[in-house]
Design a protein around this motif. Structure first.
Motif, short mmCIF file in Angstrom:
data_model
loop_
_atom_site.label_atom_id
_atom_site.label_comp_id
_atom_site.label_asym_id
_atom_site.label_seq_id
_atom_site.Cartn_x
_atom_site.Cartn_y
_atom_site.Cartn_z
N ASP A 214 0.81 -1.22 0.00
CA ASP A 214 0.00 0.00 0.00
C ASP A 214 0.85 1.28 0.00
OD1 ASP A 214 -1.79 2.03 0.47
OD2 ASP A 214 -2.51 1.25 2.39
N PRO A 215 1.15 1.83 -1.19
CA PRO A 215 1.86 3.11 -1.23
C PRO A 215 0.91 4.30 -1.31
CG PRO A 215 2.09 1.91 -3.33
CD PRO A 215 0.99 1.26 -2.54
N VAL A 216 -0.40 4.08 -1.13
CA VAL A 216 -1.39 5.13 -1.41
C VAL A 216 -2.06 5.68 -0.16
CG1 VAL A 216 -3.55 5.63 -2.64
CG2 VAL A 216 -1.83 4.17 -3.72
N GLY A 217 -2.46 4.80 0.77
CA GLY A 217 -3.16 5.26 1.97
C GLY A 217 -4.58 5.71 1.64
N GLY A 218 -5.13 6.59 2.48
CA GLY A 218 -6.48 7.08 2.24
C GLY A 218 -7.52 6.00 2.40
N ARG A 219 -8.65 6.18 1.71
CA ARG A 219 -9.80 5.29 1.95
C ARG A 219 -9.58 3.88 1.42
NH1 ARG A 219 -13.44 5.03 -2.57
NH2 ARG A 219 -12.58 6.19 -4.32
N HIS A 220 -8.64 3.71 0.48
CA HIS A 220 -8.45 2.38 -0.09
C HIS A 220 -7.75 1.42 0.88
CE1 HIS A 220 -9.95 3.98 -3.72
NE2 HIS A 220 -8.89 4.70 -3.99
N SER A 221 -7.04 1.96 1.85
CA SER A 221 -6.27 1.09 2.76
C SER A 221 -7.18 0.15 3.53
CB SER A 221 -5.44 1.92 3.74
OG SER A 221 -4.53 2.71 3.04
N GLU A 222 -8.21 0.70 4.16
CA GLU A 222 -9.08 -0.15 4.98
C GLU A 222 -9.83 -1.16 4.11
OE1 GLU A 222 -11.54 1.73 8.00
OE2 GLU A 222 -12.99 0.07 7.84
N ALA A 223 -10.27 -0.73 2.93
CA ALA A 223 -10.98 -1.65 2.04
C ALA A 223 -10.08 -2.83 1.68
CB ALA A 223 -11.43 -0.90 0.79
N ALA A 224 -8.81 -2.54 1.40
CA ALA A 224 -7.88 -3.62 1.03
C ALA A 224 -7.60 -4.52 2.22
CB ALA A 224 -6.58 -3.01 0.49
N HIS A 234 -0.71 -6.52 5.76
CA HIS A 234 -0.92 -5.24 5.07
C HIS A 234 0.36 -4.43 5.26
CE1 HIS A 234 -3.71 -1.99 3.61
NE2 HIS A 234 -2.63 -1.31 3.95
N VAL A 235 1.04 -4.14 4.15
CA VAL A 235 2.32 -3.44 4.24
C VAL A 235 2.14 -1.98 3.82
CG1 VAL A 235 4.73 -3.40 3.54
CG2 VAL A 235 3.53 -5.59 3.75
N SER A 236 2.33 -1.09 4.78
CA SER A 236 2.18 0.34 4.53
C SER A 236 3.51 0.89 4.02
CB SER A 236 1.78 1.04 5.83
OG SER A 236 1.75 2.43 5.62
N VAL A 237 3.47 1.45 2.81
CA VAL A 237 4.70 1.93 2.16
C VAL A 237 4.69 3.46 2.04
CG1 VAL A 237 6.05 1.84 0.02
CG2 VAL A 237 4.99 -0.23 0.90
N GLY A 238 3.51 4.04 1.91
CA GLY A 238 3.45 5.50 1.75
C GLY A 238 2.02 5.98 1.66
N ALA A 240 0.52 8.36 -0.85
CA ALA A 240 0.48 9.23 -2.03
C ALA A 240 -0.86 9.96 -2.13
CB ALA A 240 0.74 8.41 -3.30
N SER A 241 -1.91 9.41 -1.50
CA SER A 241 -3.22 10.09 -1.54
C SER A 241 -3.22 11.34 -0.68
CB SER A 241 -4.31 9.15 -1.03
OG SER A 241 -4.12 8.90 0.36
N GLY A 242 -2.22 11.48 0.17
CA GLY A 242 -2.16 12.64 1.05
C GLY A 242 -2.90 12.39 2.36
N GLU A 243 -3.51 11.22 2.50
CA GLU A 243 -4.30 10.95 3.71
C GLU A 243 -3.75 9.73 4.44
OE1 GLU A 243 -8.47 10.34 2.85
OE2 GLU A 243 -8.71 9.44 4.85
N ILE A 244 -3.42 9.89 5.71
CA ILE A 244 -2.95 8.77 6.53
C ILE A 244 -4.18 8.11 7.16
CG2 ILE A 244 -1.55 8.09 8.52
CD1 ILE A 244 0.24 10.54 7.91
N PRO A 245 -4.49 6.87 6.76
CA PRO A 245 -5.72 6.25 7.26
C PRO A 245 -5.59 5.77 8.70
CG PRO A 245 -4.55 4.74 5.84
CD PRO A 245 -3.74 6.00 5.84
N ARG A 246 -6.72 5.67 9.37
CA ARG A 246 -6.77 5.07 10.72
C ARG A 246 -7.49 3.75 10.58
NH1 ARG A 246 -5.92 8.97 14.78
NH2 ARG A 246 -5.41 10.95 13.80
#
Ligand SMILES: NC(=O)c1ccc[n+]([C@@H]2O[C@H](COP(=O)([O-])OP(=O)(O)OC[C@H]3O[C@@H](n4cnc5c(N)ncnc54)[C@H](OP(=O)(O)O)[C@@H]3O)[C@@H](O)[C@H]2O)c1
Length: 340
Positions: A214-224, A234-238, A240-246
């Protein structure tokens, strides 16, 4: 010598290309005549003052390069002069010359010219570590790659495919998805149009994915993450969406999931043994014909335009600045491993 130069923090358009004194290699450093430098998303963040590491202007941006070692500082063997190297630094690569610690460069693998070599190091090393070192993915595993047409994303598609993993690529347009399929993804999902979690579940016959990169973050992280199989990573890489998901921890509990992240810049310090494994695997892939996807090559005086294109989500794969019309790929001393 010519160098991109940031005199204030701001958008890429605030950059100039100016004449600067040639940098001199200090103790333990090499001076590299830059053949090509690639654009990475963090270059944009650094210019805007939004990167984890803040550099105060004035500075020359640019963090990844390939070129030829032309001189060395005290403590570095002269034998490396003339070697084609690739390397990563915090700043200074969008210039005709850059002085860097000898440990920050590695010999360009056979078969890569400077443009390809500049596009290779950061993205593919990040991809390998995300998949293998951190994600623990193995041949046959199902790997979901978010932002799969971007620099790190497409490199992850390449590396995962080369390692026999089955890639489900997620990106934002039919053209971007088509590119990921060309590069080896088995399935592609338009996460701006389709339900990411449902599609992954469907494509894996309800089982879910083994690893998400996951280099994108934002809303797609939780869905994935919701589409991981039990015990998935789930590997957080960055971001790029500008949003750090919780992420709600109950999901992690229910799925026996592992959420991990890493920073390429500091990984060697924490897991030194992972570097050799990564370099060996990537060298084999290059020898077998793997090449980074360079979608556009700009001149040094177009560096602001190149950075703008990356900032605005308009690029696929890697974007490279050709600094010198170097022949590239020269291998005068392939037995020299200045980072070892
Ligand atoms: N952890 C590490 O060591 C490491 C190493 C290298 C890079 N990174 C990070 O990884 C991320 C990706 O880097 P990269 O060089 O691959 O960047 P990139 O080439 O620009 O790719 C980023 C991808 O993210 C997607 N995206 C979604 N929302 C976006 C937005 N609002 N703006 C821009 N892109 C957006 C885009 O794909 P779609 O349009 O298809 O969604 C794009 O292809 C960055 O955050 C970078 O800092 C981390």
């Amino acid at each position: 010598v010519l160098s991109a130069w940031a005199t204030r923090l701001g958008p890429p358009s605030s950059l100039e290309v100016v004449e600067r004194p040639t940098p001199q290699p200090g103790k333990g450093e090499v001076l590299v005549r830059v053949g090509a430098a690639s654009v990475n998303f963090p270059d944009v963040l650094m210019l805007a003052g939004q990167y984890q590491v803040r550099v105060e202007p004035p500075f020359a941006p640019g963090s990844e390069f390939a070129g030829e070692v032309v001189s060395v500082g005290p403590g570095v063997p002269h034998a490396i002069v003339g070697t084609s190297v690739l390397g990563a630094v915090l700043t200074g690569a969008f210039a005709e010359y850059v002085a860097v610690p000898a440990g920050a460069v590695t010999v360009v693998p056979d078969g890569l010219d400077h443009v390809a070599a500049a596009a290779f190091g950061v993205a593919h090393r990040t991809a390998f570590h995300a998949l293998v070192t951190i994600g623990g993915a193995r041949s046959g595993d199902v790997v979901v790659v978010l932002g799969a047409a971007g620099g790190v994303g497409l490199a992850t598609v390449d590396v995962a495919t080369a390692l026999g993993m089955r890639v489900i690529a997620a990106a934002s347009s039919p053209e971007r998805l088509a590119l990921t399929l060309e590069r080896g993804a088995v399935h592609a999902i338009d996460y701006d149009q389709e339900n990411l979690k449902e599609r992954i579940k469907l494509l894996t016959e309800g089982r879910g994915a083994d690893v998400v990169v996951d280099p994108v973050g934002g809303r797609h992280s939780e869905a994935a993450l919701r589409a991981l199989t039990w015990g998935g990573r789930h590997v957080s890489v960055g971001f790029a969406s500008g949003e750090i998901p919780r992420i709600p921890l109950n999901l992690v509990l229910l799925k026996g999931a592992i959420v991990r992240g890493f920073e390429l810049r500091t990984l060697h310090r924490h897991l030194p043994q992972s570097t050799d494994a990564c370099e060996r695997a990537l060298a084999e892939m290059v020898a077998s014909g793997l090449r980074p996807h360079v979608s556009r090559v700009y001149r040094l005086d177009e560096v602001a335009t190149a950075l703008e294109a990356v900032a605005q989500r308009r690029t696929v794969g890697k974007v490279v600045i050709r600094v010198q019309p170097a022949s590239g790929g020269g291998h005068l001393a392939t037995d020299v491993h200045p980072d070892r």
